[in-house]
Design an enzyme around this catalytic site. Structure first.
Site, PDB file in Angstrom:
ATOM      1  N   GLY A  10     -15.632 -29.092  18.768  1.00 51.05           N
ATOM      2  CA  GLY A  10     -15.867 -27.690  19.141  1.00 51.05           C
ATOM      3  C   GLY A  10     -14.722 -27.214  20.016  1.00 51.05           C
ATOM      4  N   GLY A  13     -13.701 -23.557  20.579  1.00 48.48           N
ATOM      5  CA  GLY A  13     -14.719 -22.648  21.123  1.00 48.48           C
ATOM      6  C   GLY A  13     -14.534 -22.426  22.612  1.00 48.48           C
ATOM      7  CG  MET A  15     -19.301 -24.053  26.441  1.00 47.52           C
ATOM      8  SD  MET A  15     -19.185 -23.948  28.234  1.00 47.52           S
ATOM      9  CE  MET A  15     -19.660 -25.601  28.693  1.00 47.52           C
ATOM     10  CB  THR A  99     -24.435 -28.490  20.881  1.00 48.39           C
ATOM     11  OG1 THR A  99     -23.062 -28.831  20.829  1.00 48.39           O
ATOM     12  CG2 THR A  99     -24.757 -27.428  19.833  1.00 48.39           C
ATOM     13  CB  ALA A 124     -27.261 -32.274  29.619  1.00 51.59           C
ATOM     14  CG  HIS A 154     -27.554 -17.212  28.208  1.00 51.62           C
ATOM     15  ND1 HIS A 154     -28.830 -17.424  28.695  1.00 51.62           N
ATOM     16  CD2 HIS A 154     -26.865 -18.364  28.421  1.00 51.62           C
ATOM     17  CE1 HIS A 154     -28.904 -18.658  29.184  1.00 51.62           C
ATOM     18  NE2 HIS A 154     -27.726 -19.248  29.040  1.00 51.62           N
ATOM     19  CE  LYS A 158     -28.208 -19.739  25.036  1.00 49.02           C
ATOM     20  NZ  LYS A 158     -27.536 -20.960  24.590  1.00 49.02           N
ATOM     21  N   GLY A 164     -31.482 -23.284  25.850  1.00 52.25           N
ATOM     22  CA  GLY A 164     -31.915 -24.672  26.010  1.00 52.25           C
ATOM     23  C   GLY A 164     -32.356 -24.936  27.440  1.00 52.25           C
ATOM     24  CB  THR A 165     -31.092 -23.726  30.709  1.00 57.82           C
ATOM     25  OG1 THR A 165     -29.791 -24.180  30.375  1.00 57.82           O
ATOM     26  CG2 THR A 165     -31.370 -23.972  32.177  1.00 57.82           C
TER      27      THR A 165
HETATM   28  P1  NAD Z   1     -18.478 -21.090  20.640  1.00 57.75           P
HETATM   29  O1  NAD Z   1     -19.050 -20.356  19.473  1.00 57.75           O
HETATM   30  O2  NAD Z   1     -17.413 -20.430  21.441  1.00 57.75           O
HETATM   31  O3  NAD Z   1     -17.893 -22.501  20.162  1.00 57.75           O
HETATM   32  C1  NAD Z   1     -18.501 -23.316  19.207  1.00 57.75           C
HETATM   33  C2  NAD Z   1     -17.362 -23.931  18.411  1.00 57.75           C
HETATM   34  O4  NAD Z   1     -17.889 -24.962  17.555  1.00 57.75           O
HETATM   35  C3  NAD Z   1     -16.645 -22.919  17.481  1.00 57.75           C
HETATM   36  O5  NAD Z   1     -15.263 -22.872  17.785  1.00 57.75           O
HETATM   37  C4  NAD Z   1     -16.904 -23.474  16.097  1.00 57.75           C
HETATM   38  O6  NAD Z   1     -15.832 -23.250  15.193  1.00 57.75           O
HETATM   39  C5  NAD Z   1     -17.072 -24.958  16.388  1.00 57.75           C
HETATM   40  N1  NAD Z   1     -17.674 -25.713  15.301  1.00 57.75           N
HETATM   41  C6  NAD Z   1     -18.503 -25.268  14.320  1.00 57.75           C
HETATM   42  N2  NAD Z   1     -18.768 -26.271  13.468  1.00 57.75           N
HETATM   43  C7  NAD Z   1     -18.105 -27.367  13.906  1.00 57.75           C
HETATM   44  C8  NAD Z   1     -18.009 -28.708  13.435  1.00 57.75           C
HETATM   45  N3  NAD Z   1     -18.639 -29.117  12.339  1.00 57.75           N
HETATM   46  N4  NAD Z   1     -17.238 -29.577  14.142  1.00 57.75           N
HETATM   47  C9  NAD Z   1     -16.588 -29.185  15.265  1.00 57.75           C
HETATM   48  N5  NAD Z   1     -16.631 -27.907  15.750  1.00 57.75           N
HETATM   49  C10 NAD Z   1     -17.390 -27.024  15.071  1.00 57.75           C
HETATM   50  O7  NAD Z   1     -19.724 -21.485  21.553  1.00 57.75           O
HETATM   51  P2  NAD Z   1     -19.699 -21.948  23.090  1.00 57.75           P
HETATM   52  O8  NAD Z   1     -19.967 -20.785  23.970  1.00 57.75           O
HETATM   53  O9  NAD Z   1     -18.504 -22.794  23.316  1.00 57.75           O
HETATM   54  O10 NAD Z   1     -21.022 -22.850  23.134  1.00 57.75           O
HETATM   55  C11 NAD Z   1     -21.139 -24.014  22.340  1.00 57.75           C
HETATM   56  C12 NAD Z   1     -22.511 -24.634  22.534  1.00 57.75           C
HETATM   57  O11 NAD Z   1     -22.639 -25.081  23.877  1.00 57.75           O
HETATM   58  C13 NAD Z   1     -23.691 -23.680  22.300  1.00 57.75           C
HETATM   59  O12 NAD Z   1     -24.745 -24.399  21.686  1.00 57.75           O
HETATM   60  C14 NAD Z   1     -24.075 -23.259  23.708  1.00 57.75           C
HETATM   61  O13 NAD Z   1     -25.425 -22.870  23.788  1.00 57.75           O
HETATM   62  C15 NAD Z   1     -23.836 -24.551  24.433  1.00 57.75           C
HETATM   63  N6  NAD Z   1     -23.639 -24.450  25.874  1.00 57.75           N
HETATM   64  C16 NAD Z   1     -24.132 -25.487  26.590  1.00 57.75           C
HETATM   65  C17 NAD Z   1     -23.924 -25.553  27.944  1.00 57.75           C
HETATM   66  C18 NAD Z   1     -24.435 -26.750  28.694  1.00 57.75           C
HETATM   67  O14 NAD Z   1     -24.239 -26.832  29.914  1.00 57.75           O
HETATM   68  N7  NAD Z   1     -25.073 -27.709  28.006  1.00 57.75           N
HETATM   69  C19 NAD Z   1     -23.182 -24.565  28.587  1.00 57.75           C
HETATM   70  C20 NAD Z   1     -22.678 -23.517  27.838  1.00 57.75           C
HETATM   71  C21 NAD Z   1     -22.884 -23.491  26.471  1.00 57.75           C
END
Ligand code: NAD
Length: 264
Positions: A10, A13, A15, A99, A124, A154, A158, A164-165
């Site tokens: 990812g 993206g 994160m 994720t 987490a 959010h 999103k 999830g939190t």
């Molecule tokens: P984002 O859409 O900016 O990034 C997601 C990325 O995943 C994209 O660039 C996409 O192209 C890529 N992706 C899609 N399929 C893929 C694959 N098969 N292999 C590798 N990469 C692939 O989203 P984001 O804001 O970065 O958030 C990502 C996830 O993290 C979401 O589920 C979000 O809810 C979660 N999140 C979790 C926390 C935490 O603390 N756990 C914090 C923020 C966000």
């Protein structure tokens, strides 16, 4: 001591970019892989101001075979995360997964995969230290109040709701009690859904708009008083200390650890 070799899934993206930066800056870690179908062919140094020759690859399994990282960090999308975890665990690569969107069945499946492969994972829904403390305090307060609702806010990009939190908070609050929270249905429902969605007998309200990263309020009501536990994220930077902590610890854990609170 050898550095922990980390692959970020990812990587293109929002994160993923923060994680790559944080891993690059951590003295005990080495950023060895970046995977994201959306960013294939981009040099990591093009999207981040860091000195690396890494290119983003589009194929996780191939990258895992070629690079053999110690840990995969995954911040992708709910549709692909289970396949990504399977690809890593079957190659004995420990996982740190941020994720969101996991169902209880998904968690069970990951737990089974960890046991089958003898490889650990941390999943987490929130890696922020403050948000985890909010969840801990909410669990504590849940014993003392019979009315509770969660409001999470959010950014507009999103993909899942509730967050999830919020789901995890509701689960922890429910675990702390023997009885369900009081339900307060309205007699006249002028806009179906206006009372929010129900998670573990708790009404959860999700707002989505620019101007937010990830905020949450847990509100408890009692006779003549109200307790509000509020957490505000102002930058995705807040998730990085928790992610790095999980990367450092995951290989010494057993099976699946669900929730940062068990790693802190
Ligand atoms: P984002 O859409 O900016 O990034 C997601 C990325 O995943 C994209 O660039 C996409 O192209 C890529 N992706 C899609 N399929 C893929 C694959 N098969 N292999 C590798 N990469 C692939 O989203 P984001 O804001 O970065 O958030 C990502 C996830 O993290 C979401 O589920 C979000 O809810 C979660 N999140 C979790 C926390 C935490 O603390 N756990 C914090 C923020 C966000």
């Amino acid at each position: 001591m050898s550095r922990i070799r980390v692959l970020v899934s990812g990587a293109y993206g929002r994160m993923g970019r923060f994680v790559m930066n944080a891993v690059h800056d951590a003295r005990d870690m080495e950023l060895v892989g970046a995977v994201d179908p959306a960013g294939v062919g981009h040099a990591v140094s093009e999207i981040l101001d860091i000195d690396t020759e890494l290119q983003i690859s589009g194929h996780l399994a191939g990258s895992l075979d070629e690079i053999r990282p110690d840990v995969m960090v995954d911040f992708t999308v709910p549709d692909v995360v289970m396949d990504n975890i399977e690809a890593a665990l079957t190659r004995k690569v420990a996982c740190v997964v941020g994720t969101t969107g996991f169902s209880p069945t998904d968690i069970q499946v990951v737990q089974n995969m960890c046991h089958r492969t003898g490889t650990a994972a941390v999943v987490a829904p929130n890696f922020s230290i403050g948000a985890n403390l909010m969840m801990r305090f909410a669990k504590e307060a849940a014993r003392s109040f019979d009315y509770a609702e969660i409001i999470e806010r959010h950014h507009e990009k999103k993909v899942d709701s509730p967050s999830g939190t919020a789901v995890r908070t509701a689960e922890l609050m429910a675990q702390a009690r023997e009885e369900a929270f009081e339900q307060v249905p309205t007699e006249v429902d002028k806009a179906p859904g206006s009372r929010g969605g129900t998670v573990e007998s708790i009404q959860v309200h999700a707002t989505r708009m620019p101007g937010y990263v990830a905020d949450q309020e847990v509100v408890f009501g009692g006779p003549g008083e109200r307790l509000v536990i509020s957490h505000v994220s102002i930058s995705r930077e807040c998730f990085m200390p928790g992610v790095l902590l999980a990367v450092r610890k995951v290989r010494s854990l057993e099976g699946l650890v669900h929730g940062l609170e068990h790693v802190l």
